[in-house]
Every structure is written in C-alpha cells, then in structure tokens.
Design an enzyme around this catalytic site. Structure first.
Site, mmCIF file in Angstrom:
data_model
loop_
_atom_site.group_PDB
_atom_site.id
_atom_site.type_symbol
_atom_site.label_atom_id
_atom_site.label_comp_id
_atom_site.label_asym_id
_atom_site.label_seq_id
_atom_site.Cartn_x
_atom_site.Cartn_y
_atom_site.Cartn_z
ATOM 1 N N HIS A 17 0.871 -1.093 -0.057
ATOM 2 C CA HIS A 17 0.064 0.057 0.090
ATOM 3 C C HIS A 17 0.723 1.300 -0.024
ATOM 4 O O HIS A 17 1.546 1.437 0.955
ATOM 5 C CB HIS A 17 -0.943 0.037 1.096
ATOM 6 C CG HIS A 17 -1.793 1.118 1.367
ATOM 7 N ND1 HIS A 17 -1.670 1.920 2.328
ATOM 8 C CD2 HIS A 17 -3.061 1.261 0.479
ATOM 9 C CE1 HIS A 17 -2.887 2.847 2.144
ATOM 10 N NE2 HIS A 17 -3.441 2.605 1.121
ATOM 11 N N GLU A 44 1.576 -0.295 -4.990
ATOM 12 C CA GLU A 44 0.365 0.421 -5.214
ATOM 13 C C GLU A 44 0.671 1.673 -5.315
ATOM 14 O O GLU A 44 0.855 2.600 -4.503
ATOM 15 C CB GLU A 44 -0.625 0.341 -4.230
ATOM 16 C CG GLU A 44 -2.283 0.651 -4.344
ATOM 17 C CD GLU A 44 -2.657 1.858 -3.442
ATOM 18 O OE1 GLU A 44 -1.855 2.185 -2.476
ATOM 19 O OE2 GLU A 44 -3.718 2.329 -3.757
ATOM 20 N N ASP A 46 -1.019 5.738 -6.238
ATOM 21 C CA ASP A 46 -2.062 6.259 -6.297
ATOM 22 C C ASP A 46 -1.526 7.688 -7.262
ATOM 23 O O ASP A 46 -0.558 8.447 -6.941
ATOM 24 C CB ASP A 46 -2.371 7.059 -5.053
ATOM 25 C CG ASP A 46 -2.863 6.041 -3.849
ATOM 26 O OD1 ASP A 46 -3.711 5.009 -4.095
ATOM 27 O OD2 ASP A 46 -2.467 6.115 -2.698
ATOM 28 N N HIS A 59 -1.154 10.089 -2.468
ATOM 29 C CA HIS A 59 -2.456 9.387 -1.937
ATOM 30 C C HIS A 59 -3.407 10.757 -1.997
ATOM 31 O O HIS A 59 -4.577 10.578 -2.393
ATOM 32 C CB HIS A 59 -2.092 8.986 -0.727
ATOM 33 C CG HIS A 59 -3.299 8.580 -0.015
ATOM 34 N ND1 HIS A 59 -4.308 9.438 0.916
ATOM 35 C CD2 HIS A 59 -4.377 7.505 -0.336
ATOM 36 C CE1 HIS A 59 -5.397 8.781 1.393
ATOM 37 N NE2 HIS A 59 -5.559 7.885 0.447
HETATM 38 O O1 G3P Z 1 -6.528 1.876 -2.927
HETATM 39 C C1 G3P Z 1 -6.793 1.086 -1.869
HETATM 40 C C2 G3P Z 1 -6.803 1.947 -0.683
HETATM 41 O O2 G3P Z 1 -5.386 2.544 -0.756
HETATM 42 C C3 G3P Z 1 -7.928 2.768 -0.772
HETATM 43 O O3 G3P Z 1 -7.516 3.779 0.301
HETATM 44 O O4 G3P Z 1 -7.575 6.148 0.636
HETATM 45 O O5 G3P Z 1 -5.491 4.527 1.268
HETATM 46 O O6 G3P Z 1 -6.095 5.064 -1.121
HETATM 47 P P1 G3P Z 1 -6.547 4.932 0.081
HETATM 48 CA CA CA Z 2 -5.033 3.629 -2.870
#
Ligand code: G3P
Ligand code: CA
Length: 315
Positions: A17, A44, A46, A59
């Site tokens: 994450h 991951e 963003d 993020h």
């Molecule tokens: O994308 C999955 C998760 O990361 C969603 O929450 O707000 O941490 O991007 P967030």
């Molecule tokens: Ca995310």
C-alpha cells in the site's frame, strides 16, 4: 479477465500500500523498491494531476502531509482552502514547481529518517521503473489507483489519455496490472480501453450510533462490469466483529475482494495485532490485502495456520 473463481484457486495477493509505506515515505522509489524486495505481489501507486496536466504519485490532492511544502516560503501564498481544508493543492503546482519539494513521512510515529530525500515521482517515471524491474527479472505487478478523476476533469485536467497510455506501456512490457478507482462512472468510462482488471473501491458509510459500516450502493450495481471490489475492511465485519457476509456476496457476484488497509502500527479496537487481523481476513476468503507492512502480510499468508481463526485473539 481474472475472475473470482480463478482467484479462489490462488493464494491471496499482497499489495504494498503506497509501497512499503510502513518503512519508507509513501510513494517514493525507495518505498516501491522495498516492497518488491519484501516479495509483495503488487506495488500500489495512487495518481493525481499537476496544474500542467502531469500524472504524479500522491495519495492526497493536498501536499502538506507527504511533502515538505510547508517549509518552502516561495509557496506560502499558494496555501488555500479547498473542500474545507486549508492546504497546498497539487493542481496549483506545475510539475517543475512540485519537483522542488521532497517526500516526507506523513505518519508521525513512523520516524523521519528517510524524509527529504526523494521528489514526487511522475507516472511516466513509475512506468519506466516498473518496466526496468520487469526486465531485471522482478515479478511484482503494479496496482494503480486514479484519485478523483471527476474533480480533475472538471478542472480541465482529464487524466484519461495519459493514464491509458501508461497502462499500455506497462501491459506491453508484461507487467501484471490492476486498475482501481472509487468512482464507478470513471471505471465504466475506461472499461474496454484499460488493459488491466478493474477494481471498484468502496468506502461505505458508518453508522456512528453503533460503529458499524454498510454499503451505500448495492454490489450488483457493478456486477459483471468489474473484476473485483476493494472494500474498506470495516465492511467485512458486523457489529459483533463477525463476518458481515460481504466477501461471500462479492464472490457470488463473480467479484474478487481486495481489502484495505492493514497496518502493523494501527489495528482496529479489540484486535490483538495486525497478524491476527490478517489471519482473520485470509481465513474469511479475501483474495488480496493492501498492507503498509507487506512483509507481515506475506509472512502470515505463507506461514500461519488459518484453522479456527478468532478475530480478537493473537496467534
Ligand atoms: O486503494 C486502496 C486503498 O488504498 C484505498 O484507500 O485512501 O489509502 O487510497 P486509500
Ligand atoms: Ca490507494
């Protein structure tokens, strides 16, 4: 398409994450590299958009938590209120301006040792990094989220063509991929053009009288249109901390379930540890977890017996 039935035959995936964000500032190459070294199945990123239309990894649409923008007096007058929050916003900065900032650890208890080292990476750089890693024999895929596409499009910063171009480069290089977004309309907009399985992220809503969470729209809204859902983990339990049935319902509708977010240093009230939380999630059939500490999730997935999991007690 990766179907729920296919996913059920495989071990759950571990998605790093924002990279190995428990150990390094999120969305930096050191965070992404560490996630790969730990053996995460996916990294991951963003994505958000700069004033001049460049996709970059953050993020948040605001910058104060994850960069040193507050220490730059030349940008003091860029601070402003947007959506009720007084901050500096990525869409008010050109890429050249943004690149003068350095990434920092947004969570105070995680330490500042690696702050001030890396700039904000662009999506193009991430694509190059992923392709180079693939060529070097690394197997990790990229599980990419587009943040707030409707808001960026309203501001004249539609990310779609650049996003799809980056995905196509990654797909052509054989990098395993997912595309994720909270906005179901946007998923439908890119469906058919995006060379990746599609995951619909779901936050849900909380009933503050009893702390339980529920869906705002039924799952079948997107059944047959996406490959899976990415639910807030609070949606998987009922008011007694027992299985809400969401995983079974998603699987019945042919959707994988990749749940977010497990953190070693922030576990839900009443849970003994992230290891216990992970054990419960795996035992209840999730197909993947987003984890800030990917090594913990990998270890639990690979080595911990899932027999008779109790959610409230440790191993
Ligand atoms: O994308 C999955 C998760 O990361 C969603 O929450 O707000 O941490 O991007 P967030
Ligand atoms: Ca995310």
């Amino acid at each position: 398409m990766n179907t729920a039935a296919e996913a059920a035959d495989k071990s759950p995936i571990v998605i790093a994450h924002r990279g190995a964000s428990g150990y390094r500032p999120e969305h930096t190459f050191m965070s992404y590299s560490m996630a790969m070294e730990q053996g995460a199945d996916f990294v991951e990123p963003d994505l958000v958009v700069t004033k001049d239309g460049v996709l970059v990894a953050r993020h948040d649409i605001y910058l104060s938590d994850s960069t040193d923008v507050a220490a730059h007096p030349e940008f003091a007058d860029r601070k402003r209120v947007f959506e009720g929050h007084d901050d500096w916003y990525v869409f008010d900065f050109t890429l050249a301006e943004l690149r003068t900032l350095k990434a920092r650890q947004p969570r105070p208890k995680r330490g500042t040792m690696f702050d001030g080292i890396e700039p904000v990476p662009t999506f193009d750089e991430i694509v190059d990094f992923a392709i180079a890693a693939r060529k070097a024999g690394k197997t990790a895929g990229f599980y990419i989220e587009m943040k707030r596409p409707a808001m960026f499009t309203e501001r004249g910063l539609d990310p779609t063509e650049k996003l799809i171009a980056g995905f196509k480069r990654l797909a052509d290089a054989g990098v395993p991929l997912y595309f994720q977004c909270f906005e179901s309309d946007y998923i439908l907009k890119v469906k058919g053009r995006m060379p990746a399985p599609l995951i619909w992220l779901i936050e849900g809503k909380e009933d503050r009288s009893n702390g339980t969470w529920s869906l705002e729209v039924p799952l079948d809204l997107m059944a047959g249109k996406v490959d899976g859902i990415g639910p807030n983990k609070a949606l998987l339990v009922d008011s007694k901390g027992e299985d809400s049935g969401l995983v079974a319902e998603a699987h019945r509708l042919g959707m994988q379930v990749h749940v977010w977010t497990v953190r070693d240093d922030q576990v839900p009230v009443g849970i003994a540890s992230s290891r216990q939380e992970l054990k419960w999630l795996f035992a209840h059939g999730v197909d993947g977890v987003f984890a800030d500490f990917p090594d913990t999730a990998i270890d639990v997935r690979n080595n911990v017996s899932l027999v008779s999991p109790e959610r409230m007690t440790d191993d």
